[in-house]
Scaffold this motif. Sequence first.
Motif, PDB file in Angstrom:
ATOM      1  N   ASP A  28       0.737  -1.145  -0.093  1.00 48.27           N
ATOM      2  CA  ASP A  28       0.092   0.018  -0.203  1.00 48.27           C
ATOM      3  C   ASP A  28       0.797   1.220  -0.168  1.00 48.27           C
ATOM      4  O   ASP A  28       0.433   2.302  -0.627  1.00 48.27           O
ATOM      5  CB  ASP A  28      -0.831   0.021   1.435  1.00 48.27           C
ATOM      6  CG  ASP A  28      -2.005   0.992   1.238  1.00 48.27           C
ATOM      7  OD1 ASP A  28      -2.132   1.747  -0.091  1.00 48.27           O
ATOM      8  OD2 ASP A  28      -2.853   1.376   2.279  1.00 48.27           O
ATOM      9  N   GLY A 173      -0.615  -0.693  -9.402  1.00 43.66           N
ATOM     10  CA  GLY A 173      -1.777  -1.882  -9.239  1.00 43.66           C
ATOM     11  C   GLY A 173      -2.466  -1.807 -10.676  1.00 43.66           C
ATOM     12  O   GLY A 173      -3.613  -2.588 -10.883  1.00 43.66           O
ATOM     13  N   PHE A 198      -1.596  -7.483  -3.973  1.00 46.08           N
ATOM     14  CA  PHE A 198      -1.663  -6.180  -3.773  1.00 46.08           C
ATOM     15  C   PHE A 198      -2.545  -5.816  -2.629  1.00 46.08           C
ATOM     16  O   PHE A 198      -3.437  -6.355  -2.285  1.00 46.08           O
ATOM     17  CB  PHE A 198      -2.170  -5.399  -5.238  1.00 46.08           C
ATOM     18  CG  PHE A 198      -1.420  -5.438  -6.253  1.00 46.08           C
ATOM     19  CD1 PHE A 198      -0.507  -4.542  -6.684  1.00 46.08           C
ATOM     20  CD2 PHE A 198      -1.663  -6.781  -7.207  1.00 46.08           C
ATOM     21  CE1 PHE A 198       0.423  -4.787  -7.749  1.00 46.08           C
ATOM     22  CE2 PHE A 198      -0.737  -6.833  -8.389  1.00 46.08           C
ATOM     23  CZ  PHE A 198       0.057  -5.743  -8.749  1.00 46.08           C
ATOM     24  N   SER A 199      -2.250  -4.603  -2.079  1.00 43.78           N
ATOM     25  CA  SER A 199      -2.789  -3.998  -1.126  1.00 43.78           C
ATOM     26  C   SER A 199      -3.198  -2.424  -1.011  1.00 43.78           C
ATOM     27  O   SER A 199      -1.974  -1.758  -1.528  1.00 43.78           O
ATOM     28  CB  SER A 199      -2.226  -4.403   0.291  1.00 43.78           C
ATOM     29  OG  SER A 199      -0.953  -3.711   0.424  1.00 43.78           O
ATOM     30  N   LEU A 201      -6.744   0.674  -1.161  1.00 44.04           N
ATOM     31  CA  LEU A 201      -7.874   0.963  -1.775  1.00 44.04           C
ATOM     32  C   LEU A 201      -7.823   1.890  -3.051  1.00 44.04           C
ATOM     33  O   LEU A 201      -8.522   1.793  -3.759  1.00 44.04           O
ATOM     34  CB  LEU A 201      -8.782   1.742  -0.690  1.00 44.04           C
ATOM     35  CG  LEU A 201      -9.158   0.812   0.393  1.00 44.04           C
ATOM     36  CD1 LEU A 201      -9.907   1.816   1.535  1.00 44.04           C
ATOM     37  CD2 LEU A 201      -9.897  -0.476   0.126  1.00 44.04           C
ATOM     38  N   LYS A 203      -5.222   1.399  -5.329  1.00 46.06           N
ATOM     39  CA  LYS A 203      -4.662   0.779  -6.418  1.00 46.06           C
ATOM     40  C   LYS A 203      -5.730   0.246  -7.511  1.00 46.06           C
ATOM     41  O   LYS A 203      -6.832  -0.003  -7.095  1.00 46.06           O
ATOM     42  CB  LYS A 203      -4.447  -0.694  -5.758  1.00 46.06           C
ATOM     43  CG  LYS A 203      -3.113  -0.608  -4.675  1.00 46.06           C
ATOM     44  CD  LYS A 203      -1.722  -0.442  -5.266  1.00 46.06           C
ATOM     45  CE  LYS A 203      -0.568  -0.530  -4.213  1.00 46.06           C
ATOM     46  NZ  LYS A 203       0.708  -0.408  -4.949  1.00 46.06           N
ATOM     47  N   THR A 206      -7.921  -2.835  -7.123  1.00 41.77           N
ATOM     48  CA  THR A 206      -8.945  -2.859  -6.040  1.00 41.77           C
ATOM     49  C   THR A 206     -10.140  -2.228  -6.549  1.00 41.77           C
ATOM     50  O   THR A 206     -11.302  -2.850  -6.391  1.00 41.77           O
ATOM     51  CB  THR A 206      -8.071  -2.430  -4.653  1.00 41.77           C
ATOM     52  OG1 THR A 206      -7.099  -2.780  -4.328  1.00 41.77           O
ATOM     53  CG2 THR A 206      -9.428  -2.169  -3.522  1.00 41.77           C
ATOM     54  N   TYR A 207      -9.770  -0.738  -7.117  1.00 36.89           N
ATOM     55  CA  TYR A 207     -11.114  -0.397  -7.407  1.00 36.89           C
ATOM     56  C   TYR A 207     -11.826  -0.518  -8.831  1.00 36.89           C
ATOM     57  O   TYR A 207     -12.908  -0.405  -9.008  1.00 36.89           O
ATOM     58  CB  TYR A 207     -10.944   1.296  -7.304  1.00 36.89           C
ATOM     59  CG  TYR A 207      -9.966   1.759  -8.435  1.00 36.89           C
ATOM     60  CD1 TYR A 207     -10.393   1.838  -9.539  1.00 36.89           C
ATOM     61  CD2 TYR A 207      -8.767   2.328  -7.938  1.00 36.89           C
ATOM     62  CE1 TYR A 207      -9.605   2.389 -10.711  1.00 36.89           C
ATOM     63  CE2 TYR A 207      -7.852   2.962  -8.942  1.00 36.89           C
ATOM     64  CZ  TYR A 207      -8.384   3.019 -10.164  1.00 36.89           C
ATOM     65  OH  TYR A 207      -7.363   3.567 -10.961  1.00 36.89           O
ATOM     66  N   ASP A 212      -8.283  -7.133  -4.183  1.00 35.11           N
ATOM     67  CA  ASP A 212      -7.296  -6.618  -2.975  1.00 35.11           C
ATOM     68  C   ASP A 212      -6.913  -7.594  -1.986  1.00 35.11           C
ATOM     69  O   ASP A 212      -7.791  -8.402  -1.694  1.00 35.11           O
ATOM     70  CB  ASP A 212      -7.855  -5.527  -2.179  1.00 35.11           C
ATOM     71  CG  ASP A 212      -6.913  -4.876  -1.114  1.00 35.11           C
ATOM     72  OD1 ASP A 212      -5.755  -4.728  -1.608  1.00 35.11           O
ATOM     73  OD2 ASP A 212      -7.515  -4.659  -0.163  1.00 35.11           O
ATOM     74  N   GLN A 213      -5.520  -7.910  -1.724  1.00 34.17           N
ATOM     75  CA  GLN A 213      -5.211  -8.863  -0.609  1.00 34.17           C
ATOM     76  C   GLN A 213      -5.586 -10.323  -1.311  1.00 34.17           C
ATOM     77  O   GLN A 213      -5.633 -11.245  -0.308  1.00 34.17           O
ATOM     78  CB  GLN A 213      -5.861  -8.648   0.651  1.00 34.17           C
ATOM     79  CG  GLN A 213      -5.582  -7.570   1.312  1.00 34.17           C
ATOM     80  CD  GLN A 213      -4.161  -7.383   1.916  1.00 34.17           C
ATOM     81  OE1 GLN A 213      -3.470  -8.177   1.830  1.00 34.17           O
ATOM     82  NE2 GLN A 213      -3.811  -5.961   2.242  1.00 34.17           N
TER      83      GLN A 213
END
Length: 351
Positions: A28, A173, A198-199, A201, A203, A206-207, A212-213
Amino acid sequence: MVLVSFLLILACFLACLLFWSFRNLPKDGWQIVAAIPVQKLESGTWKGIVLTYYGVFISVAVAIALLLFFIMMGSIKISAFQSGLLCLIIISVFVPASRLLARIVEKKQHTLTVGGASFVAILIIPILITVFKYLDPYYPLHLDFPLMPTLAALSVSYTIGEGLGRLACISFGCCYGPEISSCGPSIRKIFKRCHFIFSGLTKKITYASGSDQVPVVPIQGITSSLYVVTGVVGLSLWFAGLQNLALLLSIVVTQGWRFISEFFRSDFRGLGRISTYQVMALVSIAYTLIIVTVPSFEPAPDIDIADGLYDCLSPIVILTIQFLATGVFLFTGVSSVIGSNMSFFIYKDKI
């Protein structure tokens, strides 16, 4: 001896950089490098512009690629001024094309495409070099470059530059692979221990995909490793006088892998099973095959890496790299999809 030492030092440096990046950049804390307050809001907080490590790694990749290009061109006694002018022309076309083609292909306003920009560069650079070569000698843009050594130097430096540029994708990401749990048994077995998690919010993985994770196929890392190794091999071939082979190797590997790797990516790359970028990659390979088969009547240049390394001390080289790398950072590092709100206070115990 100088050449061998240079290649070994370069290879070791790049290997260490990749190893560190693969371990740390998916985390992150390696996406946002800074935020600059630009507008005070009614709430008393400040709206800020976000600067990302994406821009940092892209600018570093550009700087290293430019440095290698200057070394190669200096080794065949091309002046730093001419090489710098050519780089300025190419990047002034390459960088805007990365955003324009992304808008055309992906229908998005706030994204970039290195694949599309490289396609444009591969098509037009041979034409530009030929046109510049046959301009009137007194014309400011008369640049007398040997065609094949110059194209090979550009392709080799581009290959290493794009390999390092993929580190920016890991940081942000983007350009990510699928979740390993969604892959077949053979893929799951291969990447059971070798994967990215990947970590963060903000990235893109993620969105855009909600991954994520979770372990994903490290497609950016594979691409980065392949391109960097190919670039170092191409650099060795170039200095061995095998410029045609260096050109062919660089383009076939980078564009061939671009075609293949698209099947292992989960982010949106356009509609259809075969994307526009994949078609561009195949056209680039075919175009390069035509170029290397055209007979060249230019004499093979004498190569001395000591001349190229000495040229790196030139103020023209240093200032050109600083100017272009800074411009690339400002173009790619100012995020248009991540925002920030900031507040400030006083440590009263330190007054």
